[in-house]
Design a protein around this motif. Structure first.
Motif, short mmCIF file in Angstrom:
data_model
loop_
_atom_site.label_atom_id
_atom_site.label_comp_id
_atom_site.label_asym_id
_atom_site.label_seq_id
_atom_site.Cartn_x
_atom_site.Cartn_y
_atom_site.Cartn_z
N THR A 1 0.82 -1.22 0.00
CA THR A 1 0.00 0.00 0.00
C THR A 1 0.86 1.27 0.00
OG1 THR A 1 -0.23 -0.10 2.42
CG2 THR A 1 -1.97 -1.11 1.10
N ASP A 2 2.05 1.21 0.61
CA ASP A 2 2.94 2.38 0.58
C ASP A 2 3.31 2.74 -0.85
OD1 ASP A 2 2.94 2.69 3.30
OD2 ASP A 2 4.98 1.95 3.62
N PHE B 1 0.42 5.58 5.19
CA PHE B 1 -0.63 5.97 6.12
C PHE B 1 -0.65 4.98 7.27
CE2 PHE B 1 -2.48 3.49 2.63
CZ PHE B 1 -3.07 2.44 3.30
N ALA B 2 -1.39 5.32 8.31
CA ALA B 2 -1.50 4.44 9.47
C ALA B 2 -2.77 3.61 9.34
CB ALA B 2 -1.55 5.26 10.76
N VAL C 1 -10.75 -7.32 6.83
CA VAL C 1 -11.17 -7.08 8.21
C VAL C 1 -11.61 -5.62 8.32
CG1 VAL C 1 -9.72 -8.82 9.32
CG2 VAL C 1 -8.80 -6.52 8.90
N HIS C 2 -12.33 -5.31 9.38
CA HIS C 2 -12.72 -3.94 9.65
C HIS C 2 -11.48 -3.15 10.03
CE1 HIS C 2 -15.52 -1.07 12.17
NE2 HIS C 2 -14.84 -0.44 11.23
N VAL C 3 -11.22 -2.03 9.33
CA VAL C 3 -10.02 -1.24 9.57
C VAL C 3 -10.36 0.25 9.63
CG1 VAL C 3 -8.37 -2.86 8.56
CG2 VAL C 3 -9.53 -1.18 7.09
N LYS C 4 -9.50 0.99 10.31
CA LYS C 4 -9.52 2.44 10.30
C LYS C 4 -8.16 2.93 9.81
CE LYS C 4 -12.89 3.15 14.05
NZ LYS C 4 -13.88 3.90 13.25
N ARG D 1 -9.45 10.55 6.76
CA ARG D 1 -9.56 9.29 7.50
C ARG D 1 -10.52 8.37 6.76
NH1 ARG D 1 -10.33 13.31 11.13
NH2 ARG D 1 -12.57 12.94 11.15
N LEU D 2 -10.31 7.07 6.89
CA LEU D 2 -11.17 6.08 6.24
C LEU D 2 -11.51 4.98 7.23
CD1 LEU D 2 -12.51 4.69 3.78
CD2 LEU D 2 -10.27 3.74 3.21
N ASP D 3 -12.79 4.64 7.29
CA ASP D 3 -13.28 3.53 8.10
C ASP D 3 -13.96 2.56 7.14
OD1 ASP D 3 -14.82 1.81 9.71
OD2 ASP D 3 -14.99 3.31 11.28
#
Length: 337
Positions: free
Chosen positions: A36-37, A43-44, A75-78, A126-128
């Motif tokens: 992803t980088d 990003f975190a 999976v559910h990620v933030k 931000r992304l959820d």
């Protein structure tokens, strides 16, 4: 569009050739981060809930300078802390599941067929994403959009565009139809898309449609990019900066010309343009240098000096942060073309 045809459209937003559609997942966070980088930016990411081990599906293909990815974490990620110096615009399309896209003072929850557009260099983001999410994403260098605007309209949109995240697409939209066409083409002819003229044509089509729809949602008229929907004193300040950016006017001088205090001018720029007078001045100077370089008639040093830059190291750093490449790379591409 009927529910049946809508489901069919979603299933077609898959750029993978048939031989790559066999289910394979990655459960190593480090491997996913390394991927992803490169494909997006740094990003975190943190998992949410009990399921902390990923089951990520990852595929990407280059379309000219655009990276198209078909991706999920499983999976559910933030996600947050996106690299503001990456020089990339993200266009994130939810194919399956639900995603929530957060920006200051506003957030958007997306389901299938909608695309969230954000320039992480201008907007904290931000992304959820829920456990069932599947994304079709475009990573678009800023320079592709600014180059296209320069070629088509002779100027670059104001900071109002870059600092306005928005949602585009949806059922029956031209944007969704173009994504469908792009993914079908990538699946059928990946080599032509990645390395041939087909990819270059697709790159321009995607960049042009993205720029057009983004500008419409941001209220920016691309045919009159210097026009500013704001009070007269803001338009006066903008016009003065546009005309005198080479002369490096101070913010106090600009405010005096506009007939207001520095504080009032700064507040109005933040409200109507989403930026500050100083940042707007910097933007116009950098765009001025870029116009010089894309013409291929100026050396890097001559173009920079023409717009008031003396310290070439500082200039090169600012240019790279804004456009995602060094000024010498812009000049080489212009000379080659």
């Amino acid at each position: 569009m009927s529910a049946g045809s809508l489901i069919g459209m979603r299933s077609l937003l898959d750029p993978r050739p048939m031989e790559h559609r066999t289910p394979r997942t990655v459960d190593d966070w480090d491997a996913i981060r390394a991927w992803t980088d490169v494909k997006y930016m740094h990003f975190a990411v943190r998992p949410v809930g009990r399921a902390t081990s990923p089951a990520s599906s990852m595929y990407s293909i280059s379309i000219g300078g655009i990276i198209l990815t078909h991706f999920s974490y499983g999976v559910h990620v933030k996600l947050d802390d996106f690299d503001s110096e990456s020089g990339n615009v993200l266009a994130l399309t939810t194919v399956r599941g639900r995603t929530r896209h957060g920006v200051p003072r506003n957030a958007a929850e997306l389901s299938g067929d909608q695309t969230f557009v954000v320039d992480c260099g201008h907007t904290p983001y931000r992304l959820d994403a829920d456990q069932d999410h599947l994304q079709l994403n475009l990573t678009v260098p800023d320079r592709l959009l600014t180059d296209l605007a320069l070629r088509w309209y002779g100027d670059v949109p104001s900071a109002r565009l870059w600092s306005t995240p928005c949602v585009i697409g949806g059922p029956s939209s031209p944007w969704l139809a173009l994504l469908d066409f792009a993914t079908r083409t990538a699946a059928a002819a990946p080599d032509d898309v990645a390395h041939g003229r087909v990819g270059r044509q697709l790159e321009e089509m995607l960049a042009a449609q993205l720029l057009t729809e983004w500008a419409r949602h941001a209220g920016v008229d691309l045919t009159t990019t210097s026009a500013v929907p704001a009070p007269g004193y803001v338009r006066t300040a903008v016009h003065y900066i546009d005309e005198h950016a080479r002369d490096l006017p101070t913010i106090a001088e600009i405010a005096q010309v506009a007939g207001v205090s520095v504080r009032a001018l700064s507040g109005a720029f933040a409200k109507y343009l989403g930026t500050s007078p100083r940042r707007y001045l910097v933007e116009r100077r950098l765009q001025g240098v870029r116009r010089e370089l894309t013409s291929g008639t100026q050396s890097v040093a001559a173009a920079a000096h023409a717009w008031g830059y003396v310290n070439m190291g500082s200039f090169a750093g600012a240019y790279r942060r804004r456009f995602g490449e060094l000024p010498s790379q812009t000049l080489r591409r212009a000379t080659r073309n």
